[in-house]
Design an enzyme around this catalytic site. Sequence first.
Site, PDB file in Angstrom:
ATOM      1  N   CYS B 259       0.865  -1.186   0.000  1.00  0.00           N
ATOM      2  CA  CYS B 259       0.000   0.000   0.000  1.00  0.00           C
ATOM      3  C   CYS B 259       0.893   1.224   0.000  1.00  0.00           C
ATOM      4  CB  CYS B 259      -0.963  -0.020   1.182  1.00  0.00           C
ATOM      5  SG  CYS B 259      -0.171  -0.052   2.800  1.00  0.00           S
ATOM      6  N   ARG B 264      -2.008  -0.766   5.751  1.00  0.00           N
ATOM      7  CA  ARG B 264      -3.294  -1.219   5.215  1.00  0.00           C
ATOM      8  C   ARG B 264      -3.113  -2.542   4.462  1.00  0.00           C
ATOM      9  NH1 ARG B 264      -5.240   3.604   1.591  1.00  0.00           N
ATOM     10  NH2 ARG B 264      -2.994   3.890   1.497  1.00  0.00           N
TER      11      ARG B 264
END
Lengths: 389, 309
Positions: B259, B264
């Site tokens: 990411c 994330r």
Amino acid sequence: MSPIAARLLCLSVLVLVLAWSIWLAQDAGGRALSFSLVAGAAFGIVLQRGRFCFLCNLRDFVEERDASGVIAVLVALAAGIVLYQAVLGAWVPVPQPDRLPPNAHVGPVGPVLAAAAFTFGLGMAVSGSCLSAHLYRLGEGAFGSIAALLGAAAGFLIGFSTWNRLYTLTVFDDPPIWLPGIAGYAGATLAGLLVLGSIAWLVLRSARPAPKSEPHAASPYEAIFVRRWPPVVTGLLVAAIGAFAYLRVAPLGVTAELGSLVRTGGLSLGLVPETLVGLDTVRGCVSAVKAALLSPNGLFVAGMVLASFAAALAAGRFRPSWPGLSGLAARFAGGVLMGWGAMTGLGCTVGVLLSGIQAGAVSGWVFLVFCTLGAVLGLAARRRILRAG
Amino acid sequence: MTGIRGIKIFSAVASAMTLLAGQASASDALVDAKWLQDNLSNPKVRVFEVSVDTGVYERGHIPGAAHLDWHTDLVDPQKRDIASREAFEKVLRDAGVDKDTTIVLYGDNNNWFAAWGAWVFEVYGLGSQVRLLDGGRKLWEAQGLPLDTAVPDHADSTLTLAERDNSVRARFVDVVAVAEGKHDIKLVDIRSADEYEGKIFAPEGVKELSVRAGHIPGAVNVPWGRIVNEDGTFKSADEIRAIYAEKGVDGSTPVITYCRIGERSSHTWFALKKILGYDVRNYDGSWTEYGNAVGVPVNNIAGTIWTGK
């Protein structure tokens, strides 16, 4: 307004605040908002009923030798230090200098803070109240306070434009000093209480006995809803609201929302620098760019003004008034000074002085000293100008 | 005395049974709020909150949960790296974690940082002991379940961590090799479509940006939020499998997730590795490393040019 109408309106405002808080508390995210609204309302009632205003309390003492207001402030600080221990001790069982308690207003200590506090003090003397008192006065119908708040907004704008230079000059290096981290909880508490006790002793020694202005003893109704609350009660309540607010949402402060509004508006108009360096890394009432319509601090202030309005109605102290042009100008000018001071010093008499000293922050004490100095000088200058005029 | 001891033994057996029963009902990698509630006083369960917003843990956490600070406990505070073995081992010993402890992680922000924590535990060989509280803090709060402010003080353990297992961690060179077509590995970019396509350099409100926009050539875009339900819980394994299969990620070849800073993507790593059991590595350098690197291939669909502003 007839007393009955005033009482009915007072009741309706309080019911509105309560209904709003219940509506806000529907989901997990709204619980903090709901609590902030209710805490703000409680704070507004206490400020109005206790006439808890840093400048008026100081002025009463300096000019009339009436110590009751100053005692209320000292009690709020002393009781706040003690009540904060319950929260701090649970969150940071072993205090260390480099582990600050979460969200506590332990601000950077340096010349910029001193200058900001001094300017803020000067501004309160010029405009007639500190920012929190202007907010509760607004509830009493003192519409001149709007000029002070507009001035504060302008002061915030100036503060944003000078922030980056001041930050790189010294603030980046100014240490956030947390007393319990150095002296332990017991040491910091004892030291704080000792200093406050000494100030109280000095104040009481030179105070005049209170004039016997009340011809008859107050009925319970009068004592609660009409007469000014005793200083010790007011101070204890301010301290309790401060400690509970810290436990649940954030330390008390009244300028974060104003700062956020000005920053967000100023950004879209290109008046505020895109980046305010280091502002996210320091502690206090920091003006964040607005991300949501409702924020805890915004609701706290809304609750404060509404509840002060309700309390003033019940006490028969709601008196709509507009000052003359010179009065408006003084309020605005004082507001500008306070706005710059509150942005640069990361809060006002509530956010830095009250919440800082209660949490054991040296920044709170520095604000107390320099803000008082600025206010005393400002009051003296004002007296001289009025006498000359 | 015997009576008290008897009760103690009985309660230990009872809690062990609850643990077994709970594990049987929950998925291997996830536990639900009900299971956690039943196991809060189980001595073989340690709960950690990995929240990033300050004051969240202190104002109230799941009773008995300890705090893992993402900025200091899970990363190396000096260089950009995960926590050193020594530092992480000390944190876990202080929390009383042992070889037979079931570790439950949860946090704010959709469990992103709790999932990062799960990945760090995996790197240090404790992956089989780790569970994620499905739905994280948000769901626990939404259900109005109890929170506590007391900080637990557990007896220290003597846990020894294994050396890092790099089979779940992708480094820059690995990713460049994939981008240059040298390996048959699927790259999954879990950022928003706007970031993936190069329309923007970083999400709104984020300061650290890369001087190039776009994505690593060959990466498919499956924003992390596609595999979670409205309440923050993971979708069912079948649904998640179908979402990735649609993008050609079916577990037949190894996968690398990335990411912007790698947190994330830990969430997606967790779903693919721990729920579906695929061979997945997380690239924690992510776009803030790759998008700033000199001379590596980039696919910038939108063609946005960096102008230094």
